[in-house]
Design an enzyme around this catalytic site. Sequence first.
Site, PDB file in Angstrom:
ATOM      1  N   ASP A  43      78.594  67.288  31.373  1.00 19.33           N
ATOM      2  CA  ASP A  43      78.844  66.882  30.000  1.00 19.33           C
ATOM      3  C   ASP A  43      80.113  66.011  30.071  1.00 19.33           C
ATOM      4  O   ASP A  43      80.834  66.052  31.075  1.00 19.33           O
ATOM      5  CB  ASP A  43      79.081  68.138  29.146  1.00 19.33           C
ATOM      6  N   LEU A  44      80.365  65.223  29.048  1.00 21.27           N
ATOM      7  CA  LEU A  44      81.527  64.323  29.093  1.00 21.27           C
ATOM      8  C   LEU A  44      82.700  64.856  28.270  1.00 21.27           C
ATOM      9  O   LEU A  44      83.746  65.238  28.820  1.00 21.27           O
ATOM     10  CB  LEU A  44      81.109  62.943  28.578  1.00 21.27           C
ATOM     11  N   ASP A  45      82.502  64.899  26.935  1.00 19.16           N
ATOM     12  CA  ASP A  45      83.587  65.289  26.029  1.00 19.16           C
ATOM     13  C   ASP A  45      83.972  66.748  26.261  1.00 19.16           C
ATOM     14  O   ASP A  45      83.136  67.643  26.110  1.00 19.16           O
ATOM     15  CB  ASP A  45      83.132  65.103  24.569  1.00 19.16           C
ATOM     16  N   THR A  87      88.211  64.172  24.641  1.00 22.97           N
ATOM     17  CA  THR A  87      88.012  63.247  23.518  1.00 22.97           C
ATOM     18  C   THR A  87      87.896  64.003  22.198  1.00 22.97           C
ATOM     19  O   THR A  87      87.916  63.378  21.139  1.00 22.97           O
ATOM     20  CB  THR A  87      86.720  62.427  23.742  1.00 22.97           C
ATOM     21  N   LYS A 136      81.498  70.437  18.420  1.00 20.69           N
ATOM     22  CA  LYS A 136      81.447  70.195  19.867  1.00 20.69           C
ATOM     23  C   LYS A 136      80.014  70.246  20.405  1.00 20.69           C
ATOM     24  O   LYS A 136      79.296  71.206  20.157  1.00 20.69           O
ATOM     25  CB  LYS A 136      82.345  71.198  20.610  1.00 20.69           C
ATOM     26  N   SER A 156      75.320  63.684  28.210  1.00 15.50           N
ATOM     27  CA  SER A 156      76.208  63.760  27.046  1.00 15.50           C
ATOM     28  C   SER A 156      75.479  63.388  25.762  1.00 15.50           C
ATOM     29  O   SER A 156      74.621  62.506  25.767  1.00 15.50           O
ATOM     30  CB  SER A 156      77.384  62.798  27.257  1.00 15.50           C
ATOM     31  N   ALA A 157      75.887  64.029  24.664  1.00 14.55           N
ATOM     32  CA  ALA A 157      75.314  63.693  23.352  1.00 14.55           C
ATOM     33  C   ALA A 157      75.917  62.405  22.799  1.00 14.55           C
ATOM     34  O   ALA A 157      75.424  61.848  21.818  1.00 14.55           O
ATOM     35  CB  ALA A 157      75.603  64.827  22.373  1.00 14.55           C
ATOM     36  N   SER A 158      76.980  61.913  23.430  1.00 12.64           N
ATOM     37  CA  SER A 158      77.716  60.786  22.859  1.00 12.64           C
ATOM     38  C   SER A 158      77.071  59.436  23.143  1.00 12.64           C
ATOM     39  O   SER A 158      76.735  59.109  24.276  1.00 12.64           O
ATOM     40  CB  SER A 158      79.145  60.772  23.409  1.00 12.64           C
ATOM     41  N   LYS A 184      71.229  68.947  22.210  1.00 11.02           N
ATOM     42  CA  LYS A 184      71.486  70.265  22.780  1.00 11.02           C
ATOM     43  C   LYS A 184      71.502  71.278  21.622  1.00 11.02           C
ATOM     44  O   LYS A 184      72.000  70.930  20.557  1.00 11.02           O
ATOM     45  CB  LYS A 184      72.854  70.297  23.482  1.00 11.02           C
ATOM     46  N   GLU A 236      79.549  72.384  31.434  1.00 13.72           N
ATOM     47  CA  GLU A 236      79.556  72.263  29.964  1.00 13.72           C
ATOM     48  C   GLU A 236      80.719  72.999  29.318  1.00 13.72           C
ATOM     49  O   GLU A 236      81.112  74.063  29.782  1.00 13.72           O
ATOM     50  CB  GLU A 236      78.277  72.899  29.412  1.00 13.72           C
ATOM     51  N   ASP A 237      81.230  72.444  28.214  1.00  9.99           N
ATOM     52  CA  ASP A 237      82.299  73.137  27.480  1.00  9.99           C
ATOM     53  C   ASP A 237      81.819  73.658  26.122  1.00  9.99           C
ATOM     54  O   ASP A 237      82.603  74.273  25.399  1.00  9.99           O
ATOM     55  CB  ASP A 237      83.494  72.196  27.235  1.00  9.99           C
TER      56      ASP A 237
HETATM   57  C1  BG6 Z   1      79.518  65.120  22.006  1.00 13.69           C
HETATM   58  C2  BG6 Z   1      80.747  65.672  21.294  1.00 13.69           C
HETATM   59  O1  BG6 Z   1      79.794  64.967  23.360  1.00 13.69           O
HETATM   60  O2  BG6 Z   1      79.169  63.843  21.446  1.00 13.69           O
HETATM   61  C3  BG6 Z   1      80.481  65.755  19.816  1.00 13.69           C
HETATM   62  O3  BG6 Z   1      81.040  66.967  21.808  1.00 13.69           O
HETATM   63  C4  BG6 Z   1      80.076  64.380  19.283  1.00 13.69           C
HETATM   64  O4  BG6 Z   1      81.633  66.225  19.164  1.00 13.69           O
HETATM   65  C5  BG6 Z   1      78.855  63.877  20.068  1.00 13.69           C
HETATM   66  O5  BG6 Z   1      79.762  64.452  17.915  1.00 13.69           O
HETATM   67  C6  BG6 Z   1      78.380  62.494  19.612  1.00 13.69           C
HETATM   68  O6  BG6 Z   1      79.347  61.545  19.957  1.00 13.69           O
HETATM   69  P1  BG6 Z   1      79.361  60.017  19.497  1.00 13.69           P
HETATM   70  O7  BG6 Z   1      80.420  59.420  20.393  1.00 13.69           O
HETATM   71  O8  BG6 Z   1      77.995  59.460  19.780  1.00 13.69           O
HETATM   72  O9  BG6 Z   1      79.699  59.993  18.068  1.00 13.69           O
HETATM   73 MG    MG Z   2      81.390  68.727  25.461  1.00 15.57          MG
END
Ligand code: BG6
Ligand code: MG
Length: 219
Positions: free
Chosen positions: A10-12, A18, A46, A115-117, A146, A170-171
């Site tokens: 996972d990233l964040d 972040t 998160k 990562s979800a980001s 997730k 994962e955190d």
């Molecule tokens: C996850 C974070 O990695 O990414 C979440 O833990 C965040 O807090 C999600 O909402 C989505 O991120 P982004 O950068 O696409 O808005």
């Molecule tokens: Mg995370």
Amino acid sequence: MTEIKACLFDLDGVIVDTAKYHYIAWRDLAHELGFEFTEKDNERLKGVSRIRSLEILLEVGGITLPEEKKLEIAKIKNDQYVSYILKMTPDEILPGVVRFLDELRTAGIKIALGSASKNAPIILDRLGLSHFFDAIIDGNKVTHAKPDPEVFLKGAEELGFSPSECVVFEDAEAGIEAAINGGMRCIGVGDPTILGKANIVIPGFENFGLKELKELEKN
Ligand code: BG6
Ligand code: MG
């Protein structure tokens, strides 16, 4: 147990903190909307997708908005968040991460991001970490958030390994559940009271290396 052939990160909160930037941007948005959003509330965001995060935030503020307005304010939050992450430097990589990624590469263990980001590629680039990753699965490539295992299953597939050959770091509780749902071993990074479902929980990578990872093969 099966030999570990790949690690999925996972990233964040695992590679970089972040969460603090996400928090400031969400808190400012809440202020604009006229309510307080605390760090404790932020814990609920998160591992959760951007739009779901906004829905939780609105729930906290007791506000209902039409879909179109939600997209508009999610963009405002993201523009602010991006302005912060564009200023990040490699100093912000969490302790021990680069040494561990190096060890994995040297040992021939493949590395993927799960990562979800949607901002994951920018963050890896800013931190100078992109070259470590054999596969990058981010919020742009998945449809199920997730605890659905999609993000990790896609990572394993892109690397060419079965879930039983992979370990997830994962955190977030939802991330640990995603790994378990995908049939992968998982290591929680952070608080054992939150991440209790993981195979093991570590406080960070400072005292964690290949030797400790290999211990998991004995389970
Ligand atoms: C996850 C974070 O990695 O990414 C979440 O833990 C965040 O807090 C999600 O909402 C989505 O991120 P982004 O950068 O696409 O808005
Ligand atoms: Mg995370």
